[in-house]
Design an enzyme around this catalytic site. Sequence first.
Site, PDB file in Angstrom:
ATOM      1  N   VAL A  32       0.850  -1.193   0.000  1.00 49.96           N
ATOM      2  CA  VAL A  32       0.000   0.000   0.000  1.00 49.96           C
ATOM      3  C   VAL A  32       0.883   1.238   0.000  1.00 49.96           C
ATOM      4  CG1 VAL A  32      -1.798   1.265   1.258  1.00 49.96           C
ATOM      5  CG2 VAL A  32      -1.787  -1.231   1.329  1.00 49.96           C
ATOM      6  N   LYS A  33       0.468   2.194  -0.809  1.00 47.51           N
ATOM      7  CA  LYS A  33       1.167   3.491  -0.781  1.00 47.51           C
ATOM      8  C   LYS A  33       0.270   4.510  -0.126  1.00 47.51           C
ATOM      9  CE  LYS A  33       1.909   6.322  -4.549  1.00 47.51           C
ATOM     10  NZ  LYS A  33       2.721   6.936  -5.612  1.00 47.51           N
ATOM     11  N   THR A  34       0.842   5.280   0.800  1.00 44.57           N
ATOM     12  CA  THR A  34       0.060   6.305   1.454  1.00 44.57           C
ATOM     13  C   THR A  34       0.940   7.531   1.677  1.00 44.57           C
ATOM     14  OG1 THR A  34      -1.564   6.650   3.209  1.00 44.57           O
ATOM     15  CG2 THR A  34       0.470   5.535   3.861  1.00 44.57           C
TER      16      THR A  34
END
Length: 300
Positions: free
Chosen positions: A202-204
């Site tokens: 996941v990219k955040t």
Amino acid sequence: MPDIDDVQDGKQYHVGVPMEAKAFFLKGSNSLDWGIKNRLARIFSPTTGRTVMLAVDHGYFQGPTTGLERIDLNIVPLVPYADALMITRGALRTSIPPEMQKPVVLRCSGGQSMLKELSNELVAVDIQDALRLNAAAMAVQVYIGGEHEHQSVGNLVKVVDAGNQYGIATLAVTGVGKELVRDSRYLGLATRICAEMGAHFVKTYYCESGFSRVAAACPVPVLIAGGKKLPELDALRMAYRAVDEGAAGVDMGRNVFQCEAPMAMLQAVRAVVHEKEKPEKAYELFLSLKNQDAFAAQRS
Ligand code: R5P
């Protein structure tokens, strides 16, 4: 023709040496199949467990972004310094030489522009095309709390299901509309939903307070985006804090390609992410490499 007369009994059976059953090095990935693990091990360094991805997919909704006007000229020379390239299929096919050896994280959601509601996306690449492009992973934007939240989670689910059939990983990218606050509560909610829906990483965004809780509560690796261009030392500090607080690396765009010495910056970011170099030291590295950076010479 095989020469069966020459077949000899093997001797090196190492009877008594049990075959090791090692756990896969990436968080939350041990139960995946061999192909998807192999692709993830091309994106993430098996030595450090982290990655420095170069994100150049911004044109999918905002057109010729500053620094990305000519991907063939501005980005191709940077690729050797990145662990993976995040890009659209259009930019990949037209502007990146197929001799490139780096894994591709293919932008697979889109369908809106910055002139309209950003969360109104669809799945914009078929799995067959992702396979043709030898993608290591597919990236989908997810807008938790956004106008089209349900649709964007649906896009993630479709891409995860398609990717799982063929062993291609899925990166969920948490998109934040203007009205949403990027605090740990929101980012924790968004990243956890993405992981629970099956995203493999996941990219955040980094948040000053509580990022370690965001990373801890997400059962798959979390990367941070760079966001708007910052002074180099500030960007290196952000990357350092993120990794120190549990991020498995960065997926950085503007803070690299909008830097006047992008090759130097990418190498400084690598030092922070892979060697846990202190930001001030990495900044010194940036300054020393800046003089040799071909782009810096062109832009000065
Ligand atoms: C944004 O929609 C794109 O997915 C970018 O790849 C992402 O925001 C990372 O780029 P930056 O570091 O410029 O924020």
